[in-house]
Scaffold this motif. Structure first.
Motif, short mmCIF file in Angstrom:
data_model
loop_
_atom_site.label_atom_id
_atom_site.label_comp_id
_atom_site.label_asym_id
_atom_site.label_seq_id
_atom_site.Cartn_x
_atom_site.Cartn_y
_atom_site.Cartn_z
N LEU A 115 39.21 41.69 34.88
CA LEU A 115 40.40 41.49 34.06
C LEU A 115 40.78 40.01 33.93
O LEU A 115 41.53 39.64 33.02
CB LEU A 115 41.58 42.28 34.63
N ASN A 116 40.29 39.19 34.85
CA ASN A 116 40.55 37.76 34.73
C ASN A 116 39.58 37.07 33.78
O ASN A 116 39.78 35.93 33.39
CB ASN A 116 40.45 37.10 36.12
N ASN A 117 38.50 37.79 33.44
CA ASN A 117 37.51 37.25 32.51
C ASN A 117 36.94 38.43 31.73
O ASN A 117 35.82 38.88 31.96
CB ASN A 117 36.42 36.50 33.27
N VAL A 118 37.77 38.94 30.79
CA VAL A 118 37.45 40.19 30.10
C VAL A 118 36.14 40.12 29.35
O VAL A 118 35.36 41.08 29.31
CB VAL A 118 38.60 40.56 29.14
N LEU A 119 35.82 38.97 28.74
CA LEU A 119 34.60 38.84 27.96
C LEU A 119 33.39 38.45 28.80
O LEU A 119 32.29 38.40 28.28
CB LEU A 119 34.81 37.81 26.85
N GLY A 120 33.62 38.18 30.07
CA GLY A 120 32.52 37.77 30.92
C GLY A 120 31.54 38.87 31.17
O GLY A 120 31.91 40.05 31.32
#
Length: 207
Positions: free
Chosen positions: A199-204
């Motif tokens: 959730l801190n890097n949704v596109l990761g």
């Protein structure tokens, strides 16, 4: 045809073809009478040297001439609305029969006038009666001058499920219900390299 003839005459009172159409459609004259009247007019011009204006003795043309002086500052849609009301064009059109279809066609012309002006506003170009008539001619050349839907009691409407929702027709025939749902219309879906979403890097780790 009648509405376009009125608009063309408002734009150019020397348009003899529009005058002939007006005499035929609104003046209830026969083609033979119009041709004979035109020949007599041309002979009179040749003898007298006075051009005058053909058809100006007809009541419908006289009313249009009076209207021409009032529309110089109006838009195409406003001119069209004034013609429909002041010249009582709907009553003339309805007298030809197939009333619902014909009145639907009148509404289509009104919608096209508004669409033309909206397009001019988006492009920041001037809207004019001449421009509207040229635009209608382009629609005709491209085969896009569709008539009204004719929503009478005997009309058949072919619609998507979404568009027909809530219309409550007495009879509805649905087809292609066996087809699979197309949830991914564009054929694009997400591939994730990890099962959990960060959730801190949704596109990761997703592409």
């Amino acid at each position: 045809k009648l509405i376009l003839a009125c608009l063309k005459y408002v734009l150019n009172k020397q348009d003899s073809l529009s005058i002939a159409e007006l005499l035929l459609l609104a003046g209830q004259k026969k083609v033979e009478e119009i041709i004979e009247d035109r020949i007599q007019y041309l002979e009179w011009v040749k003898e007298s040297g006075d051009m005058g204006r053909w058809g100006e003795d007809h009541a419908f043309i006289q009313n249009l001439n009076y209207l021409r002086s009032e529309v110089t500052e109006l838009s195409s849609s406003e001119i069209l609305g004034l013609l429909l009301e002041d010249m009582d064009l709907r009553r003339i059109i309805a007298s030809w029969g197939n009333v619902q279809q014909r009145l639907d066609n009148v509404d289509v012309v009104r919608q096209l006038a508004l669409k033309y002006e909206e397009g001019c506003n988006r492009l920041h170009t001037a809207a004019s009666l001449g421009g509207f008539l040229l635009w209608l001619n382009e629609l005709e050349n491209r085969g896009e001058d569709q008539q009204g839907s004719g929503e009478g009691p005997n009309a058949v409407n072919v619609l998507t499920y979404h568009k027909s929702k809530g219309l409550e027709y007495p009879i509805v025939i649905c087809h292609s219900l066996e087809g699979n749902l197309r949830a991914e219309v564009w054929g694009v879906h997400i591939e994730a390299e990890t099962p959990e979403v960060d959730l801190n890097n949704v596109l990761g780790n997703r592409w």
